[in-house]
Design an enzyme around this catalytic site. Structure first.
Site, PDB file in Angstrom:
ATOM      1  N   ASN A   1     -31.889  14.123 -64.998  1.00 41.00           N
ATOM      2  CA  ASN A   1     -32.612  13.429 -63.926  1.00 41.00           C
ATOM      3  C   ASN A   1     -34.030  13.127 -64.385  1.00 41.00           C
ATOM      4  OD1 ASN A   1     -32.935  16.256 -63.736  1.00 41.00           O
ATOM      5  ND2 ASN A   1     -33.541  16.158 -61.610  1.00 41.00           N
TER       6      ASN A   1
ATOM      7  N   GLU B   1     -37.481  11.878 -62.636  1.00 44.12           N
ATOM      8  CA  GLU B   1     -38.156  11.597 -61.364  1.00 44.12           C
ATOM      9  C   GLU B   1     -39.364  10.690 -61.566  1.00 44.12           C
ATOM     10  OE1 GLU B   1     -38.816  15.436 -59.534  1.00 44.12           O
ATOM     11  OE2 GLU B   1     -36.652  15.666 -59.171  1.00 44.12           O
TER      12      GLU B   1
ATOM     13  N   CYS C   1     -30.729   9.941 -61.180  1.00 44.13           N
ATOM     14  CA  CYS C   1     -29.945  11.183 -61.263  1.00 44.13           C
ATOM     15  C   CYS C   1     -29.351  11.356 -62.660  1.00 44.13           C
ATOM     16  CB  CYS C   1     -28.797  11.154 -60.269  1.00 44.13           C
ATOM     17  SG  CYS C   1     -29.271  11.328 -58.551  1.00 44.13           S
TER      18      CYS C   1
ATOM     19  N   GLU D   1     -26.298  12.257 -63.542  1.00 39.32           N
ATOM     20  CA  GLU D   1     -24.946  11.704 -63.716  1.00 39.32           C
ATOM     21  C   GLU D   1     -25.036  10.223 -64.079  1.00 39.32           C
ATOM     22  OE1 GLU D   1     -26.165  13.496 -61.303  1.00 39.32           O
ATOM     23  OE2 GLU D   1     -24.640  14.608 -60.183  1.00 39.32           O
TER      24      GLU D   1
ATOM     25  N   CYS E   1     -24.541  13.655 -55.700  1.00 36.84           N
ATOM     26  CA  CYS E   1     -24.955  12.888 -54.512  1.00 36.84           C
ATOM     27  C   CYS E   1     -24.003  11.708 -54.286  1.00 36.84           C
ATOM     28  CB  CYS E   1     -26.397  12.410 -54.658  1.00 36.84           C
ATOM     29  SG  CYS E   1     -26.600  10.969 -55.719  1.00 36.84           S
TER      30      CYS E   1
HETATM   31  N1  THU Z   1     -30.089  14.930 -58.623  1.00 42.14           N
HETATM   32  C1  THU Z   1     -29.267  14.615 -59.673  1.00 42.14           C
HETATM   33  O1  THU Z   1     -29.709  14.468 -60.817  1.00 42.14           O
HETATM   34  N2  THU Z   1     -27.941  14.473 -59.404  1.00 42.14           N
HETATM   35  C2  THU Z   1     -27.374  14.598 -58.166  1.00 42.14           C
HETATM   36  O2  THU Z   1     -26.180  14.347 -58.007  1.00 42.14           O
HETATM   37  C3  THU Z   1     -28.174  15.078 -57.042  1.00 42.14           C
HETATM   38  C4  THU Z   1     -29.638  15.084 -57.258  1.00 42.14           C
HETATM   39  C5  THU Z   1     -31.522  15.072 -58.894  1.00 42.14           C
HETATM   40  C6  THU Z   1     -32.369  13.979 -58.295  1.00 42.14           C
HETATM   41  C7  THU Z   1     -33.710  14.680 -58.130  1.00 42.14           C
HETATM   42  O3  THU Z   1     -34.411  14.570 -59.358  1.00 42.14           O
HETATM   43  C8  THU Z   1     -33.342  16.137 -57.934  1.00 42.14           C
HETATM   44  O4  THU Z   1     -32.001  16.282 -58.353  1.00 42.14           O
HETATM   45  C9  THU Z   1     -33.472  16.604 -56.489  1.00 42.14           C
HETATM   46  O5  THU Z   1     -32.821  15.748 -55.629  1.00 42.14           O
END
Ligand code: THU
Length: 139
Positions: A47, A49, A58, A60, A93
């Site tokens: 991920n 940000e 994300c 994935e 997610c």
């Molecule tokens: N996140 C992911 O990388 N994958 C997911 O399926 C759910 C959320 C990350 C996004 C963000 O950087 C952190 O987790 C918190 O939401």
């Protein structure tokens, strides 16, 4: 896929490495993912940000994007492993479920793991029932 399968262990190892590269200064929730193509090639993502929160990518989708950029064909990706540090495996997610559904093979698996033996796994029909599919646009 068993937790002792060499493919699962390899994918988990790569997802752990990717999670260490995560850029998550806001959530402090590092995620790593790795996906294997038909030819056995493995792609990873983490991920990433941003101070403009909605731009966060994300893990994935990072891994799936890496696979497609390298030439893996949509619909052929076999197994995707998600890793989050800690004792609990987490669910992907909704946005990632939609993208996985379009890019992974029909008989593929998504497996979520962590530092304990806790593990979650899904087929496409399990993680996204009644999906929005490309056919809807092509007819
Ligand atoms: N996140 C992911 O990388 N994958 C997911 O399926 C759910 C959320 C990350 C996004 C963000 O950087 C952190 O987790 C918190 O939401």
């Amino acid at each position: 896929m068993s937790e002792f399968s060499p493919v699962f262990l390899q994918l988990k190892e790569q997802a752990v490495v990717a999670s260490a590269h995560s850029y998550a200064p806001y959530s402090h929730f590092p995620v790593g993912a790795s996906v294997i193509g038909q030819d056995g090639k493995i792609y990873s993502g983490c991920n990433v940000e941003n101070a403009s929160f909605g731009l966060t990518q994300c893990a994935e989708r990072s891994a799936l994007t890496a696979a497609i950029c390298d030439g893996a064909r949509p619909g052929t990706l076999q197994t995707l492993v998600i890793y989050t540090p800690g004792d609990r495996a987490h669910s992907p997610c909704g946005a990632c479920r939609q993208v996985m559904h379009e890019l992974m093979a029909e008989d593929s698996w998504v497996i979520s793991c962590c530092d304990s033996n806790d593990r979650l796994q899904w087929t496409p029909a399990q993680y996204l029932p009644d999906p929005f599919v490309p056919d809807a646009l092509l007819k």
